[in-house]
Design an enzyme around this catalytic site. Structure first.
Site, PDB file in Angstrom:
ATOM      1  N   GLU A  73      38.342  28.392  52.670  1.00  0.00           N
ATOM      2  CA  GLU A  73      36.920  28.025  52.641  1.00  0.00           C
ATOM      3  C   GLU A  73      36.711  26.630  53.237  1.00  0.00           C
ATOM      4  O   GLU A  73      35.815  26.413  54.057  1.00  0.00           O
ATOM      5  CB  GLU A  73      36.390  28.017  51.196  1.00  0.00           C
ATOM      6  CG  GLU A  73      36.398  29.363  50.505  1.00  0.00           C
ATOM      7  CD  GLU A  73      37.696  29.640  49.753  1.00  0.00           C
ATOM      8  OE1 GLU A  73      38.781  29.241  50.224  1.00  0.00           O
ATOM      9  OE2 GLU A  73      37.612  30.279  48.688  1.00  0.00           O
ATOM     10  N   CYS A 110      38.239  28.553  44.609  1.00  0.00           N
ATOM     11  CA  CYS A 110      38.817  27.652  43.609  1.00  0.00           C
ATOM     12  C   CYS A 110      37.817  26.529  43.304  1.00  0.00           C
ATOM     13  O   CYS A 110      36.801  26.361  44.003  1.00  0.00           O
ATOM     14  CB  CYS A 110      40.136  27.082  44.114  1.00  0.00           C
ATOM     15  SG  CYS A 110      39.939  25.780  45.354  1.00  0.00           S
TER      16      CYS A 110
HETATM   17  N1  THU Z   1      43.358  29.640  48.310  1.00  0.00           N
HETATM   18  C1  THU Z   1      42.314  29.654  49.191  1.00  0.00           C
HETATM   19  O1  THU Z   1      42.496  29.642  50.417  1.00  0.00           O
HETATM   20  N2  THU Z   1      41.057  29.688  48.670  1.00  0.00           N
HETATM   21  C2  THU Z   1      40.768  29.683  47.338  1.00  0.00           C
HETATM   22  O2  THU Z   1      39.613  29.585  46.962  1.00  0.00           O
HETATM   23  C3  THU Z   1      41.835  29.844  46.375  1.00  0.00           C
HETATM   24  C4  THU Z   1      43.213  29.654  46.877  1.00  0.00           C
HETATM   25  C5  THU Z   1      44.714  29.570  48.854  1.00  0.00           C
HETATM   26  C6  THU Z   1      45.407  28.260  48.565  1.00  0.00           C
HETATM   27  C7  THU Z   1      46.869  28.675  48.644  1.00  0.00           C
HETATM   28  O3  THU Z   1      47.274  28.587  50.008  1.00  0.00           O
HETATM   29  C8  THU Z   1      46.863  30.133  48.231  1.00  0.00           C
HETATM   30  O4  THU Z   1      45.518  30.568  48.288  1.00  0.00           O
HETATM   31  C9  THU Z   1      47.406  30.374  46.831  1.00  0.00           C
HETATM   32  O5  THU Z   1      46.775  29.560  45.916  1.00  0.00           O
END
Ligand code: THU
Length: 159
Positions: A73, A110
């Protein structure tokens, strides 16, 4: 006692989306394969819809020094803001692919990304629609990130 509630849309499949949202989500799904996620294997794709019709894509990019990695994101939104600083963002779609999972349940941004999207929304002066789905199955649509980040911190607090 005050209560914080919000409504959202849950669709059983992306076939129920309108054409624009279907296309945006398809782009988010497609771009997951470009994620650089050698540590988690959790590949995330994000597609940002601009009002001028452009779609900007981003993926998560991990790092051997784990905290250095960036989520899809923030990767997509940073690119969109870099290329089109004055353009309004109307929606973002988020998808993922996990080789360990069934890839049927939507995943939500997240906490750090919620704060980032919130800042974009303030800058935008318009809500950013969130569309979330795995590769298959249900789609969630939420009108604004403020529903996912109630009482959010923003520039108003810095005054
Ligand atoms: N991740 C994202 O790209 N977006 C989120 O909103 C949650 C987590 C990624 C970060 C990391 O590379 C992987 O997902 C596992 O946490």
């Amino acid at each position: 006692m005050p209560v914080h509630q919000f409504s959202y849309i849950e669709l059983s499949s992306d076939k129920e989306l309108d054409n624009d949202d279907y296309h945006l989500l398809s782009e988010a799904k497609r771009i997951t394969e470009n994620a650089y996620a050698p540590y988690s294997n959790f590949k995330v794709g994000c597609a940002v819809q601009l009002q001028n019709g452009e779609i900007i894509l981003g993926v998560n990019i991990e790092n051997a020094s784990y905290p250095v990695g960036i989520c899809a994101e923030r990767s997509a939104l940073s690119s969109a803001l870099s290329q089109f600083p004055d353009e309004t963002i109307s929606a973002i779609a988020i998808s993922y692919f996990s080789p360990q999972g069934e890839n049927t349940q939507p995943a939500f941004p997240c906490g750090m990304c919620r704060q980032f999207i919130s800042e974009c929304e303030h800058k935008n002066k318009q809500n950013i629609k969130l569309i979330m789905a795995a590769q298959l199955g249900k789609v969630y649509i939420i009108d604004t990130v403020q529903h996912l980040l109630p009482f959010s911190f923003s520039k108003i607090d810095l005054k």
